[in-house]
Design a protein around this motif. Structure first.
Motif, PDB file in Angstrom:
ATOM      1  N   ARG A  98       0.942  -1.264   0.057  1.00 53.18           N
ATOM      2  CA  ARG A  98      -0.035   0.007  -0.157  1.00 53.18           C
ATOM      3  C   ARG A  98       0.787   1.162   0.029  1.00 53.18           C
ATOM      4  N   ALA A  99       2.072   1.336   0.551  1.00 56.36           N
ATOM      5  CA  ALA A  99       2.838   2.370   0.790  1.00 56.36           C
ATOM      6  C   ALA A  99       3.644   2.757  -0.500  1.00 56.36           C
ATOM      7  N   VAL A 100       3.980   1.621  -1.314  1.00 60.66           N
ATOM      8  CA  VAL A 100       4.540   1.734  -2.685  1.00 60.66           C
ATOM      9  C   VAL A 100       3.369   2.244  -3.650  1.00 60.66           C
ATOM     10  N   HIS A 101       2.373   1.683  -3.491  1.00 62.56           N
ATOM     11  CA  HIS A 101       1.339   2.059  -4.556  1.00 62.56           C
ATOM     12  C   HIS A 101       0.675   3.485  -4.421  1.00 62.56           C
ATOM     13  N   TYR A 136       4.381  10.877  -7.587  1.00 58.64           N
ATOM     14  CA  TYR A 136       5.418  11.604  -7.078  1.00 58.64           C
ATOM     15  C   TYR A 136       6.873  10.982  -7.509  1.00 58.64           C
ATOM     16  N   THR A 137       6.671   9.830  -8.173  1.00 58.00           N
ATOM     17  CA  THR A 137       7.987   9.217  -8.672  1.00 58.00           C
ATOM     18  C   THR A 137       7.727   8.022  -9.484  1.00 58.00           C
ATOM     19  N   LYS A 138       8.529   7.661 -10.331  1.00 63.65           N
ATOM     20  CA  LYS A 138       8.271   6.176 -11.142  1.00 63.65           C
ATOM     21  C   LYS A 138       8.825   4.981 -10.558  1.00 63.65           C
ATOM     22  N   LEU A 139       7.872   3.988 -10.455  1.00 61.86           N
ATOM     23  CA  LEU A 139       8.512   2.597  -9.890  1.00 61.86           C
ATOM     24  C   LEU A 139       9.059   1.830 -11.106  1.00 61.86           C
ATOM     25  N   GLU A 155       3.886  16.039   2.624  1.00 63.82           N
ATOM     26  CA  GLU A 155       2.640  16.898   2.943  1.00 63.82           C
ATOM     27  C   GLU A 155       1.277  16.119   2.419  1.00 63.82           C
ATOM     28  N   ASP A 156       1.415  14.890   1.985  1.00 65.60           N
ATOM     29  CA  ASP A 156       0.077  14.566   1.374  1.00 65.60           C
ATOM     30  C   ASP A 156      -0.380  13.481   2.155  1.00 65.60           C
ATOM     31  N   PRO A 157      -1.472  13.686   2.774  1.00 57.64           N
ATOM     32  CA  PRO A 157      -2.110  12.926   3.923  1.00 57.64           C
ATOM     33  C   PRO A 157      -2.304  11.411   3.522  1.00 57.64           C
ATOM     34  N   ARG A 158      -2.415  11.166   2.197  1.00 51.58           N
ATOM     35  CA  ARG A 158      -2.374   9.814   1.738  1.00 51.58           C
ATOM     36  C   ARG A 158      -1.319   9.213   1.764  1.00 51.58           C
ATOM     37  N   VAL A 159      -0.085   9.583   1.512  1.00 49.25           N
ATOM     38  CA  VAL A 159       1.023   9.107   1.624  1.00 49.25           C
ATOM     39  C   VAL A 159       1.390   8.976   3.003  1.00 49.25           C
ATOM     40  N   VAL A 160       1.271   9.911   3.888  1.00 49.89           N
ATOM     41  CA  VAL A 160       1.788   9.963   5.262  1.00 49.89           C
ATOM     42  C   VAL A 160       0.846   8.712   5.887  1.00 49.89           C
ATOM     43  N   ALA A 161      -0.380   8.609   5.676  1.00 54.74           N
ATOM     44  CA  ALA A 161      -1.024   7.669   6.165  1.00 54.74           C
ATOM     45  C   ALA A 161      -0.559   6.258   5.885  1.00 54.74           C
ATOM     46  N   ALA A 162      -0.198   5.965   4.530  1.00 54.66           N
ATOM     47  CA  ALA A 162       0.339   4.569   4.078  1.00 54.66           C
ATOM     48  C   ALA A 162       1.586   4.265   4.672  1.00 54.66           C
TER      49      ALA A 162
END
Length: 238
Positions: free
Chosen positions: A158-161, A168-171, A206-213
């Protein structure tokens, strides 16, 4: 007993620990060489000149020098094999390849201080993605808590996705160790430049979704190291 039953249930249900990886024997060998400081340029020049002698035997995924984030005068390269039998066959063929030994192996051994080899699999939920243009790479290495992907795999996924989906980046790929330090995951990212990486990272914080994951995933994290990699001129991944 209840704890053991709970762990077993997680093992059965985890999409990280079961599925395509068990049917697909393809493995990726991570090789990390620490070089003598005065020999870095000579080593890379010899590799560039003679890399065809090695790639005639198996597929090179990428070859990078470390720019910063770890020990300098270090190179990282990844090789792909169909399975362990394929790797064994390649190693036997290399032993008999006198041209490879004389022009590639023997001259380069004198420049290497230390070698580390890890055998990894791609996680089932990703495949190697090749960037559309040249850039820089970031290898993020996560040492997770003991227990394996059944314990931390879903949270890590979930954190990677979340990072990928937010743009923000390319996997490039996510690799899970089979031999080497266990419970280790290598995540290979591509960035247009070191500055674009810094900008994206600051924004993601600063992105709440990223921070939560990320907050969920770090519950299972023991340590992390990030290194910036510069692809060599002969690297398939640029």
């Amino acid at each position: 007993v209840s704890r053991l039953r709970s762990c077993c249930n997680v093992t059965v249900c985890s999409s990280f620990a079961t599925g395509p990886r068990q049917q697909d024997g393809t493995l990726y060998e991570f090789r990390t060489y620490n070089l003598k400081p005065s020999k870095m340029s000579e080593f890379l020049e010899n590799i560039k000149k003679n890399i065809h002698l090695r790639t005639a035997h198996s597929e090179l995924v990428g070859f990078w020098s470390v720019e910063f984030g770890g020990i300098l005068n270090k190179v990282v390269h990844i090789w792909k094999y169909d399975n362990f039998a394929h790797r064994t066959a390649v190693r036997k063929a290399l032993v008999k390849d006198k041209e490879w030994q004389e022009q590639f192996l023997i001259p380069n051994l004198a420049h290497i201080d230390k070698q580390e080899i890890e055998i990894t699999y791609l996680v089932p939920w990703c495949k190697i993605e090749r960037p559309a243009k040249e850039g820089v790479y970031e290898l993020a290495t996560f040492q997770m808590k003991p227990g394996g992907p059944a314990l931390w795999g879903d949270a890590f996924k979930r954190a990677v996705h979340t990072h990928v989906n937010r743009g923000y980046t390319k996997l490039v790929g996510v690799f899970h160790t089979e031999y080497g330090a266990l419970n280790r995951v290598h995540v290979l990212w591509w960035h247009e430049s070191a500055d674009s990486r810094a900008a994206g990272r600051h924004e993601s914080h600063e992105d709440p979704r990223v921070v939560a994951a990320v907050r969920e995933s770090v519950n299972y994290l023991e340590s992390q190291q990030n290194i910036l990699l510069i692809p060599t001129s002969f690297s398939p991944l640029k």
